[in-house]
Design an enzyme around this catalytic site. Sequence first.
Site, mmCIF file in Angstrom:
data_model
loop_
_atom_site.group_PDB
_atom_site.id
_atom_site.type_symbol
_atom_site.label_atom_id
_atom_site.label_comp_id
_atom_site.label_asym_id
_atom_site.label_seq_id
_atom_site.Cartn_x
_atom_site.Cartn_y
_atom_site.Cartn_z
ATOM 1 N N GLY A 23 0.841 -1.206 0.000
ATOM 2 C CA GLY A 23 0.000 0.000 0.000
ATOM 3 C C GLY A 23 0.867 1.244 0.000
ATOM 4 N NE ARG A 84 -1.997 -4.702 -1.219
ATOM 5 C CZ ARG A 84 -1.718 -3.933 -0.159
ATOM 6 N NH1 ARG A 84 -0.681 -4.193 0.595
ATOM 7 N NH2 ARG A 84 -2.491 -2.919 0.162
ATOM 8 C CG ASP A 115 3.367 -6.730 7.415
ATOM 9 O OD1 ASP A 115 2.896 -6.325 6.343
ATOM 10 O OD2 ASP A 115 2.663 -7.195 8.336
ATOM 11 C CB THR A 138 3.024 0.490 6.095
ATOM 12 O OG1 THR A 138 1.654 0.250 6.475
ATOM 13 C CG2 THR A 138 3.887 0.171 7.296
ATOM 14 C CG ASP A 140 -1.467 -0.549 7.990
ATOM 15 O OD1 ASP A 140 -2.236 0.397 7.740
ATOM 16 O OD2 ASP A 140 -1.482 -1.629 7.372
ATOM 17 C CG ASP A 142 1.462 -3.186 10.445
ATOM 18 O OD1 ASP A 142 2.312 -2.559 9.774
ATOM 19 O OD2 ASP A 142 0.654 -3.965 9.934
ATOM 20 N NE ARG A 184 -2.942 -5.209 5.538
ATOM 21 C CZ ARG A 184 -3.150 -5.292 4.244
ATOM 22 N NH1 ARG A 184 -3.925 -6.230 3.772
ATOM 23 N NH2 ARG A 184 -2.573 -4.467 3.411
HETATM 24 O O1 F6P Z 1 -1.476 -1.635 4.623
HETATM 25 C C1 F6P Z 1 -1.973 -0.393 4.310
HETATM 26 C C2 F6P Z 1 -3.461 -0.447 4.102
HETATM 27 O O2 F6P Z 1 -3.907 0.853 3.780
HETATM 28 C C3 F6P Z 1 -4.274 -1.012 5.266
HETATM 29 O O3 F6P Z 1 -4.478 -0.092 6.287
HETATM 30 C C4 F6P Z 1 -5.532 -1.424 4.543
HETATM 31 O O4 F6P Z 1 -6.200 -2.465 5.227
HETATM 32 C C5 F6P Z 1 -5.006 -1.929 3.226
HETATM 33 O O5 F6P Z 1 -3.761 -1.289 2.991
HETATM 34 C C6 F6P Z 1 -5.914 -1.664 2.052
HETATM 35 O O6 F6P Z 1 -5.341 -2.213 0.917
HETATM 36 P P1 F6P Z 1 -5.875 -1.979 -0.547
HETATM 37 O O7 F6P Z 1 -5.478 -0.602 -0.969
HETATM 38 O O8 F6P Z 1 -5.238 -3.029 -1.347
HETATM 39 O O9 F6P Z 1 -7.380 -2.078 -0.484
#
Ligand code: F6P
Length: 333
Positions: A23, A84, A115, A138, A140, A142, A184
């Site tokens: 992300g 990804r 991660d 990120t 997050d 985390d 997440r």
């Molecule tokens: O990991 C970053 C993040 O924004 C999370 O907070 C969220 O759950 C996820 O990515 C959303 O991913 P995507 O953009 O693939 O929907």
Amino acid sequence: MWTLPELPVQRELRRIAIITSGGDAPGMNAAVRAITRTAGSRGIETLGADRGYSGLVHEPLRPLSMSSVGSILQRGGTILKTDRCEAFMDPAVRLQTADALRAQGVDALIVIGGDGSLTGAHHFFADTGLPVLGLPGTIDNDIVGTDDSIGFDTAVNTALEAIDRIRDTAHSHDRLFLVEVMGRSSGFIALSVGIAGGAEAILLPDEAVNAETLLARMAQTRTREKASSLVVVAEGTDPTYTTRLAADLGAQGRPARACILGHIQRGGSPSGHDRVLASVLGASAVDHLQAGYSDIMLGIREGAIARTALERIGHERKKLPEAWLALASTLAS
Ligand code: F6P
């Protein structure tokens, strides 16, 4: 101000490849700029791959220069784009990628991501021996081994701006609002936003608190005297949780509105904090590669640059600080 180690040069570098992966996070561009300019000032070339590992596997690298990274410091998102990449899970693909990089004169890779991306970086190094260095990018926050990740501060501030606005309308209508924030399965954004936004309650990921429990929890605090309230909900793994909870609260006689902030938290110009963090980590990444380090992530701990083995990242879960959890509950009571 974070302390930067001074490191002796132990490894000759000609070309460093950079990817942003997973992300996107505000501040990724600032990191790309810092790497490119630090490397460039030492005669080391930098090349960017588009769309994270996908670009590394499928597309030619593009040269970055001191001037091509101009005017990106303040931009959200990532000029390198991101993705990804499933194909990179295959060891054979990792070996082919390393061969292709070496053929282009690349002798190190810097991965800016979360991660999953940093765990991929570890496997890449383990399989191919090409020096790799990771930076935590990120919203997050985390990732083990660092107090802070690039993008977290901006995302928290973006969510807070929304929450302050929601407060106004909640107050005018004497309403209860459930505001869902990203993160997440981790609760770092929710906890910070909840404390800074004065939330009457914070629901952490997958606590699966039902309407009855939430009302009982709120009745034990000063919230019982308030006509309007704001509850911060961590997104967790069930995408329907917040809207279902709002409907259940209505059925219990306490109407509530759900507001899911979503990807708005990932966009926007990085905060000053994130720009400095990304700049410091980006510059230090070049220092560490030149000093011979590999297979590590750089982060910040106790006011200084901290090194964490990339291998740890996929195996350990960063815990929410107990003291912050207690603080959130005290301040809401
Ligand atoms: O990991 C970053 C993040 O924004 C999370 O907070 C969220 O759950 C996820 O990515 C959303 O991913 P995507 O953009 O693939 O929907």
